[in-house]
Scaffold this active site. Structure first.
Site, PDB file in Angstrom:
ATOM      1  N   TRP A  34      42.436  33.279  53.909  1.00  0.00           N
ATOM      2  CA  TRP A  34      42.531  34.464  53.056  1.00  0.00           C
ATOM      3  C   TRP A  34      42.280  35.741  53.841  1.00  0.00           C
ATOM      4  O   TRP A  34      42.966  36.752  53.632  1.00  0.00           O
ATOM      5  CB  TRP A  34      41.581  34.335  51.867  1.00  0.00           C
ATOM      6  CG  TRP A  34      42.024  33.258  50.936  1.00  0.00           C
ATOM      7  CD1 TRP A  34      41.415  32.057  50.703  1.00  0.00           C
ATOM      8  CD2 TRP A  34      43.221  33.232  50.151  1.00  0.00           C
ATOM      9  NE1 TRP A  34      42.150  31.296  49.819  1.00  0.00           N
ATOM     10  CE2 TRP A  34      43.266  31.982  49.472  1.00  0.00           C
ATOM     11  CE3 TRP A  34      44.269  34.145  49.965  1.00  0.00           C
ATOM     12  CZ2 TRP A  34      44.307  31.644  48.607  1.00  0.00           C
ATOM     13  CZ3 TRP A  34      45.308  33.791  49.113  1.00  0.00           C
ATOM     14  CH2 TRP A  34      45.317  32.566  48.447  1.00  0.00           C
ATOM     15  N   ASP A  68      35.617  40.441  49.941  1.00  0.00           N
ATOM     16  CA  ASP A  68      36.417  39.695  48.986  1.00  0.00           C
ATOM     17  C   ASP A  68      35.518  38.576  48.472  1.00  0.00           C
ATOM     18  O   ASP A  68      35.283  37.588  49.160  1.00  0.00           O
ATOM     19  CB  ASP A  68      37.659  39.141  49.677  1.00  0.00           C
ATOM     20  CG  ASP A  68      38.500  38.237  48.775  1.00  0.00           C
ATOM     21  OD1 ASP A  68      38.064  37.946  47.638  1.00  0.00           O
ATOM     22  OD2 ASP A  68      39.578  37.803  49.218  1.00  0.00           O
ATOM     23  N   LYS A  85      38.400  32.237  39.017  1.00  0.00           N
ATOM     24  CA  LYS A  85      37.581  31.161  39.565  1.00  0.00           C
ATOM     25  C   LYS A  85      36.239  31.076  38.842  1.00  0.00           C
ATOM     26  O   LYS A  85      35.852  30.028  38.352  1.00  0.00           O
ATOM     27  CB  LYS A  85      37.384  31.365  41.065  1.00  0.00           C
ATOM     28  CG  LYS A  85      38.715  31.433  41.820  1.00  0.00           C
ATOM     29  CD  LYS A  85      38.514  31.728  43.285  1.00  0.00           C
ATOM     30  CE  LYS A  85      39.846  31.995  43.985  1.00  0.00           C
ATOM     31  NZ  LYS A  85      40.752  30.852  43.972  1.00  0.00           N
TER      32      LYS A  85
END
Length: 363
Positions: free
Chosen positions: A101, A175, A199
């Protein structure tokens, strides 16, 4: 109702209590005669939902008053462009690469800023973390980007770096998509945090941005108005129509988290769940986790069968035992159990029991 245990990495399992409440209110929210999906985002009904969600989230995450909470859209991937458009001013942005990511974040930011990789764990296949003492930070960086939990490789930054102690005056951008609300955040070390809700906070469609006041107002001229943090903040996330139903569900999750004892209580539960699962893996002759001990994720636990020819049998048996979505990411293979806040320890115990049984019959 006995539901299977869903170990999906995201969109992920939701608290059953939240789903039940949402189902009960689907046709008529609090006597309004409307579903939340039918409400005007500027009406008083949704205004009450929005204000409560903002207040509960600020309380849960102990967000200081000089930070704005923005409810946006586009997910974490969009933020990979939106952050540099707002913070880079066309200058240098430092990136600490910790997995897939953060690699995507750096690649996207190249379109809007001069990126510099200050540190990377690519050489060891993203299985450890580069020591902050060795980070090569730019003297003129506009911000430093760090993905604090990599869902694919299962690597988590458990302690945020102190950039000032490392000689950098740049704000830290994190993040925290896959660990938000699973642990506390030291906001004194953070300038901006962003994450998709799908999530730990709710359904897909909502993106959370928490940004310090002094970082507003620096967007590049090419930045779309709907993605300009100052515009979004000045309009209380209502510059464009926000993801109203996702905000509503997230608000129910925030209330559920408060009932569970808040973030401190959830963190202890998450530690217990992770220790249970990692313990089973580490004491096994069949399963293995390759991540360095000091940076194993509490949220996303990848593991591999030493005999990979057993993978399909493991997954078939897991489904038969009510254990869903355990297949690892296609880029790394193996298995992955995502054990976010909504996963009860009973679910982790059920997985551990199945793993023991499978090993006895197939090991």
């Amino acid at each position: 109702m006995n539901r299977p245990f869903n170990f999906s990495a995201g969109p992920a399992a939701m608290p059953q209590e939240v789903l039940t409440e949402a189902a009960a209110e689907i046709l008529d929210w609090h006597g309004s005669g409307m579903s939340v999906m039918e409400m005007s985002h500027r009406g008083k009904e949704f205004g009450a939902i929005y204000e409560q969600a903002q207040a509960d989230l600020r309380e849960l995450l102990a967000i200081p008053a000089n930070f704005h909470i923005l409810f946006m859209q586009g997910g974490g991937l969009a933020e990979n462009a939106i952050v540099p458009m707002n913070l880079s001013r066309g200058g240098v942005a430092d990136f600490v690469v910790t997995g897939s990511w953060s690699q995507k974040s750096e690649k996207e930011a190249r379109k809007y800023a001069k990126t510099h990789i200050a540190a990377s764990n690519e050489a060891d296949d993203h299985l450890s973390l580069p020591d902050p003492a060795g980070w090569r930070l730019s003297a003129d960086a506009r911000y430093v980007h760090l993905c604090t939990n990599e869902t694919i490789h299962g690597v988590e930054v458990h302690t945020l770096p102190d950039l000032k102690a490392l000689g950098s005056q740049a704000p830290l951008v994190i993040d925290f998509s896959s660990h938000v609300a699973s642990r506390s955040v030291n906001w004194s070390k953070v300038g901006l945090a962003f994450g998709g809700a799908q999530k730990n906070l709710g359904p897909a469609g909502l993106t959370l941005v928490v940004v310090r006041e002094d970082l507003l107002g620096h967007a590049l001229p090419i930045c779309p108005s709907a993605f300009n943090y100052k515009t979004v903040a000045d309009n209380q996330s209502m510059y464009n129509t926000p993801p109203t139903y996702s905000i509503y569900i997230a608000g129910l999750v925030f209330k559920w988290l408060k009932k569970q004892g808040g973030i401190a209580a959830m963190e202890q539960r998450n530690i217990a769940k992770a220790e249970l699962l990692y313990g089973a893996i580490d004491h096994s002759q069949l399963y293995q986790n390759k991540v360095a001990l000091n940076c194993r994720s509490r949220m996303n636990v990848p593991f591999f069968l030493r005999n990979e020819s057993l993978n399909e049998a493991f997954l078939i048996g897991a489904r038969e035992h009510g254990l869903l979505q355990l297949k690892g990411h296609k880029s790394v293979g193996g298995m992955r159990a995502s054990i976010y806040n909504a996963m009860p320890i009973e679910g982790v115990q059920a997985l551990v029991n199945y793993m023991h049984t499978f090993e006895k019959t197939h090991g």
